[in-house]
Design a protein around this motif. Structure first.
Motif, PDB file in Angstrom:
ATOM      1  N   ASP A 161       9.859  25.395  70.027  1.00  0.00           N
ATOM      2  CA  ASP A 161       9.166  25.353  71.315  1.00  0.00           C
ATOM      3  C   ASP A 161       8.126  26.451  71.484  1.00  0.00           C
ATOM      4  O   ASP A 161       7.182  26.295  72.265  1.00  0.00           O
ATOM      5  CB  ASP A 161      10.182  25.438  72.459  1.00  0.00           C
ATOM      6  N   ASP A 162       8.280  27.574  70.756  1.00  0.00           N
ATOM      7  CA  ASP A 162       7.305  28.662  70.887  1.00  0.00           C
ATOM      8  C   ASP A 162       6.092  28.457  69.981  1.00  0.00           C
ATOM      9  O   ASP A 162       5.209  29.307  69.915  1.00  0.00           O
ATOM     10  CB  ASP A 162       7.953  30.021  70.618  1.00  0.00           C
ATOM     11  N   ARG A 175      13.970  30.631  67.941  1.00  0.00           N
ATOM     12  CA  ARG A 175      12.770  31.456  67.937  1.00  0.00           C
ATOM     13  C   ARG A 175      12.127  31.418  66.558  1.00  0.00           C
ATOM     14  O   ARG A 175      12.815  31.480  65.534  1.00  0.00           O
ATOM     15  CB  ARG A 175      13.094  32.907  68.321  1.00  0.00           C
ATOM     16  N   SER A 176      10.828  31.333  66.526  1.00  0.00           N
ATOM     17  CA  SER A 176      10.117  31.264  65.252  1.00  0.00           C
ATOM     18  C   SER A 176      10.096  32.621  64.568  1.00  0.00           C
ATOM     19  O   SER A 176      10.354  33.653  65.177  1.00  0.00           O
ATOM     20  CB  SER A 176       8.678  30.781  65.484  1.00  0.00           C
ATOM     21  N   TYR A 211       0.975  31.315  67.819  1.00  0.00           N
ATOM     22  CA  TYR A 211       2.202  32.115  67.753  1.00  0.00           C
ATOM     23  C   TYR A 211       1.915  33.475  67.133  1.00  0.00           C
ATOM     24  O   TYR A 211       2.357  34.509  67.639  1.00  0.00           O
ATOM     25  CB  TYR A 211       3.270  31.372  66.942  1.00  0.00           C
TER      26      TYR A 211
END
Length: 333
Positions: A161-162, A175-176, A211
């Motif tokens: 989602d990020d 989290r990426s 990102y």
């Protein structure tokens, strides 16, 4: 003042895999000249040495990811062995082996016919399960003319989602990570260069870039502090590891494809890159990954590295050429 010509001469006094890139990216030589130097990779120097270790079935060290006869204790004691097929093929791509050569075409055909991933046993060009590995497989496959669209579709469905990716997603991470995201971005960029991409792949690439840009390539989003001090140290070959020079080189390559100017948010990373240049105009190899290799391509940690210097100089040359420069001063003299 740095003598840029002396640094270029030092780079040219090297392997064909470095010389052709100096000619193309630093000297603006015509393709008719740098392509001749590039063609030597197959028969001279490091490229020829890697190819000499190739098995008859097209693989290296008898496996896709893990060499044949690998013992788990070796990983524990010495680190990942880097002599397997996926790492060697990526290194040949980074060297610039001509993908249209008969040796390159035969290699990827043999790998497709004989190589299987250690996880799952699936054919090589169907991809593995980790996003990092699949990102690099897409980059290699697209470069060497393989249809990797099915792996691309898988990666698009694994975006978080990020906006980025994380190999730990399968273990519950939401989290990426910097490293996984860059590995996937490099694959998507190679796919876009080869095929034009798709609306979904281009949008995913933009979100992955955002990102990294939101974090200035090396900061935590929460407090602005350095996410990992190793991101600011330069290594070669990177394999799957992240540093800001690798990220900057990606953004340079992306801009060359799209024509977009460099994002101002790259500025802090550029400043750090400049701060690490030695008085003689070179950059050091700060560290390298542990593990078995076919041979070394640098003179050792803590010594000037032609690979790091080449990448740094072409990044700075690109940065200085556009409106994103923001009067930071010349980077090559």
């Amino acid at each position: 003042m740095t003598d840029a010509n002396a640094v270029v001469d030092w780079l040219l006094d090297s392997d064909p895999s470095i010389r052709w890139q100096v000619m193309r990216y630093l000297l603006d030589a015509p393709e008719s000249e740098w392509s001749v130097e590039r063609s030597k990779i197959e028969t001279e120097g490091w490229g020829a040495r890697l190819l000499s270790h190739q098995d008859e079935d097209g693989q290296w060290a008898g496996g896709a990811f893990v060499p044949a006869g690998f013992e788990p204790r070796e990983w524990q004691e010495h680190g990942q062995p880097w002599t397997a097929t996926c790492f060697t093929l990526s290194q040949l791509r980074e060297f610039g082996l001509d993908p249209s050569s008969s040796r390159a075409r035969r290699t990827v055909e043999l790998i497709g016919a004989h190589s299987r991933w250690d996880e799952g046993g699936q054919p090589y060009w169907e991809g593995e399960v980790e996003e990092c590995i699949n990102g690099r497989t897409v980059a290699d496959g697209a470069y060497f003319g393989i249809d990797v669209s099915s792996i691309v579709e898988r990666l698009l469905g694994e975006r978080l989602d990020d906006g980025g990716w994380n190999c730990e997603r399968i273990n519950g991470s939401v989290r990426s990570s910097f490293a996984t995201t860059l590995n996937v971005l490099e694959g998507l960029l190679a796919y876009e260069k080869a095929t034009g991409g798709t609306p979904r792949s281009r949008e995913a690439r933009r979100s992955g870039e955002e990102y990294l840009l939101e974090r200035d390539l090396f900061r935590r989003l929460t407090d602005g502090k350095v996410a990992d001090e190793r991101f600011l140290s330069f290594l070669n070959p990177n394999r799957w590891r992240y540093d800001i020079l690798r990220a900057l080189d990606y953004f340079r390559s992306s801009a060359m494809l799209t024509g977009a100017p460099g994002d101002p948010r790259l500025g802090d990373a550029i400043d750090h890159l400049l701060s690490r240049r030695l008085d003689d105009g070179t950059w050091l190899l700060d560290w390298s990954l542990n593990g078995r290799v076919w041979f070394e391509v640098d003179e050792g940690q803590g010594k000037p590295s032609r690979w790091v210097t080449l990448r740094a100089m072409r990044v700075l040359r690109w940065w200085d050429s556009g409106p994103h420069r923001q009067a930071r001063g010349s980077s090559l003299v």
